[in-house]
Design an enzyme around this catalytic site. Sequence first.
Site, PDB file in Angstrom:
ATOM      1  N   ARG A  17      33.414 -15.053  19.448  1.00 33.83           N
ATOM      2  CA  ARG A  17      34.553 -13.837  19.236  1.00 33.83           C
ATOM      3  C   ARG A  17      35.869 -14.810  18.737  1.00 33.83           C
ATOM      4  O   ARG A  17      36.673 -14.789  18.117  1.00 33.83           O
ATOM      5  CB  ARG A  17      34.055 -12.906  19.567  1.00 33.83           C
ATOM      6  CG  ARG A  17      35.157 -11.951  18.980  1.00 33.83           C
ATOM      7  CD  ARG A  17      36.137 -11.096  19.560  1.00 33.83           C
ATOM      8  NE  ARG A  17      35.718 -11.251  21.250  1.00 33.83           N
ATOM      9  CZ  ARG A  17      36.929 -11.158  21.583  1.00 33.83           C
ATOM     10  NH1 ARG A  17      38.317 -11.304  21.806  1.00 33.83           N
ATOM     11  NH2 ARG A  17      36.164 -10.911  23.130  1.00 33.83           N
ATOM     12  N   TYR A  23      34.121  -1.478  21.905  1.00 31.36           N
ATOM     13  CA  TYR A  23      33.418  -3.270  22.836  1.00 31.36           C
ATOM     14  C   TYR A  23      31.920  -2.515  21.959  1.00 31.36           C
ATOM     15  O   TYR A  23      30.965  -2.067  22.314  1.00 31.36           O
ATOM     16  CB  TYR A  23      33.031  -3.196  23.896  1.00 31.36           C
ATOM     17  CG  TYR A  23      35.076  -3.259  24.315  1.00 31.36           C
ATOM     18  CD1 TYR A  23      35.787  -2.798  23.380  1.00 31.36           C
ATOM     19  CD2 TYR A  23      35.194  -4.408  25.326  1.00 31.36           C
ATOM     20  CE1 TYR A  23      37.422  -2.903  23.436  1.00 31.36           C
ATOM     21  CE2 TYR A  23      36.725  -4.507  25.456  1.00 31.36           C
ATOM     22  CZ  TYR A  23      37.490  -4.051  24.713  1.00 31.36           C
ATOM     23  OH  TYR A  23      38.790  -4.721  25.011  1.00 31.36           O
ATOM     24  N   ARG A  29      37.156  -2.389  34.765  1.00 27.17           N
ATOM     25  CA  ARG A  29      38.270  -1.627  34.057  1.00 27.17           C
ATOM     26  C   ARG A  29      37.276  -0.782  33.662  1.00 27.17           C
ATOM     27  O   ARG A  29      36.120  -0.545  33.419  1.00 27.17           O
ATOM     28  CB  ARG A  29      37.930  -2.343  32.287  1.00 27.17           C
ATOM     29  CG  ARG A  29      39.294  -3.435  32.880  1.00 27.17           C
ATOM     30  CD  ARG A  29      39.295  -4.317  31.653  1.00 27.17           C
ATOM     31  NE  ARG A  29      40.526  -5.634  31.310  1.00 27.17           N
ATOM     32  CZ  ARG A  29      41.150  -6.010  31.738  1.00 27.17           C
ATOM     33  NH1 ARG A  29      42.139  -5.328  32.302  1.00 27.17           N
ATOM     34  NH2 ARG A  29      41.801  -7.216  31.785  1.00 27.17           N
ATOM     35  N   HIS A  31      34.140 -10.127  38.289  1.00 31.66           N
ATOM     36  CA  HIS A  31      34.009  -9.685  37.366  1.00 31.66           C
ATOM     37  C   HIS A  31      31.265  -8.972  36.742  1.00 31.66           C
ATOM     38  O   HIS A  31      32.008  -8.703  35.741  1.00 31.66           O
ATOM     39  CB  HIS A  31      34.084 -11.144  36.182  1.00 31.66           C
ATOM     40  CG  HIS A  31      34.644 -10.498  34.953  1.00 31.66           C
ATOM     41  ND1 HIS A  31      33.604 -10.870  33.766  1.00 31.66           N
ATOM     42  CD2 HIS A  31      35.856 -10.135  34.152  1.00 31.66           C
ATOM     43  CE1 HIS A  31      33.884 -10.411  32.645  1.00 31.66           C
ATOM     44  NE2 HIS A  31      35.260 -10.258  32.740  1.00 31.66           N
TER      45      HIS A  31
END
EC number: 2.7.4.1
Length: 697
Positions: A553, A460, A367, A427
């Site tokens: 989380r 983040y 991303r 990923h």
Amino acid sequence: MQIQPSMYINRELSWLAFNSRVLDQCSKDLPLLEKLKFIAIYCTNLDEFYMIRVAGLKQLFIAGISTASNDEMTPLTQLKAIRNYLHEEKYVVEQYFTKITQDLEKENLFIRSYEELDEDLKQQCNDHFFSNIFPVIVPIAVDATHPFPHLNNLSFSLVVKLCDPMHPELLKFGMVRIPRVLPRFYQVSSNIYVPIESIVRHHTEHIFPGYKLLSSAAFRVTRNADMEIEEEEADDFMMILEQGLKLRRKGAFIRLQIEKGADEQLIEFLSSHMNIFHKDIYEYSILLNLPSLWQIISNKEFTHLLNPVYTPKILPPFGDNVSIFSAIDKQDILAIQPYESFEPVYQFIKEASKDPKVVSIRMTLYRVEKNSNIVQALIDAASDGKQVTVMVELKARFDEENNLHWAKSLENAGAHVVYGITGFKVHAKVAQVIRKEGDKLKIYNHLSTGNYNASSAKIYTDVSYFTSKEEYSQDTTTFFHILSGYSKSRRLKTLSMSPKQIKERILDMIATEASHGKDGVIIAKMNALVDGDVIKALYEASNKGVKIDLIVRGICCLRPGVKGYSENIKVRSIVGKYLEHARILYFKHTEPNYFISSADWMPRNLERRLELMTPIFDEHSRAKLAQILKLQLSDNDLAYELDSEGRYRKIALNEAEKINNSQQILEEYISRIFNTLKKDTDHSRAAHLATKLFRDS
């Protein structure tokens, strides 16, 4: 060990509980626009949940598939539970939003309907309507000669019931489609925002001249956005993906949000044309399309209603006039974003793109932002003739179009662009620079838990690891060879990669701790814990006496604190102004005992994606990770604890107890270290001192 279904918490309900924790931030003592942020984030999260998870369950149900998950819930029972949960929580959202907007009025910031404005402001809205709204809105009739229109996913519209005054018995139904180019609110003054539907509704009779408006309602639709691509049959994956993106725009309707009190005929008109279940209709007494609240949150005149802005710091050995490669050559460096700046990550690629000694740059992109300096540096490097290989993950959900754009730009510049391995998402977050130093090649690596995205790096929490050690370099080279070529071997020596290898390593390390019984310790921080094999292994380790602390989380399907299963397991979730995204693992009896990873403990990450798990040998870097885990385990402000009933609870404090907010403490630690060392010109010495200061804080 036989695990009963009751020992698994349902994945979807656990995710909903996470989103409830996001919403719960509105109950805390936060600046008002920070609370509004959390409502916007909550609603955005819920949009994606419906588009993917609920859509998937509906597809299973419609296909007649009743296979139960580990917790023995079928697709139908999960859908029912989700709807019940969200219809109840809708009232909580309404209460929070109403209270926040009332409190904002005390701060002289207003959301006002057209009818609530004075005459001067109404006239300003009228002028705005005819100049900027009327030319671009789309009036739509729906009758025998005007079929029900295509409505884009998450589009916002007004549905109307009209009649001809000469024939009031003949009802007409139609819509006013509000294009996304129009802002959600019209800022009629510096402190007053008017919802666009309020202005449009007032001018309906200009939009449908000669007709009388009987009733109207703002509404918003959600469509199935899940996209399956037959990669094995694709000769041109980019073309197949572009076709898939077009088809996704036509996904089935799965949710209708509409104003509370809407005319029943309008609801029936919409639901019948959309073929939508009644229980997937949500009526709201507050504004719709709340992800658009960012328009108000970004008002520069009300920054006092936000948290103070924290500026990420660049710590030694990085700094002005310091070569990235010189710094990494001397020592491994671990940085924690957003407390430390993302700038060294960008400089790593930028310096490589301009350095004449650099012969090759390789990296993965999952991303990236729309205006990415990192990708531009790669384009510059390729244009200058450097060997640039970029793995662009075209299947990164909701980033497909952006990634397609960058892939084409990189190819046009001369970069070698690959799209991964058929059947797997890539990923892993890794970059490699090969530099000619003397008569040898030297490899520099960056391994991370987060994306190469400067925008998300501000909000983040992630861990970056820079190293030029040969054992890492051999594995990153092998990894990129696997991505760009043919390879039946998918195993690394120092790093671990999924599919398979990461999971095997995790299960082995859990088993090692279990073999040490009560002396065993596991601390694992991640975004989600879903994998049944890993959960079973953790239960078995708990039964052997291993002390297990999990910082999860989001989704957690493990049920802690149950006698005979998990009495030695504690689970907590940290939700704060930064989204906790780093994966950090500690196993007491493993060498090394600290790891960072791009992978969560989910089947998709461990079995269907290419991920990397990085062991941390460097003593200074391990000290940093240890302090992060220590802070998060002692957090009593942002933390929620999961009990054996599957409920998350805030931590109760007594009056004498000090508040520990792990995110705030990390900001303070890093700022203190930065201020202490910013004048030290010996960057190597300063780096060692920074680690000591961090460890001793």
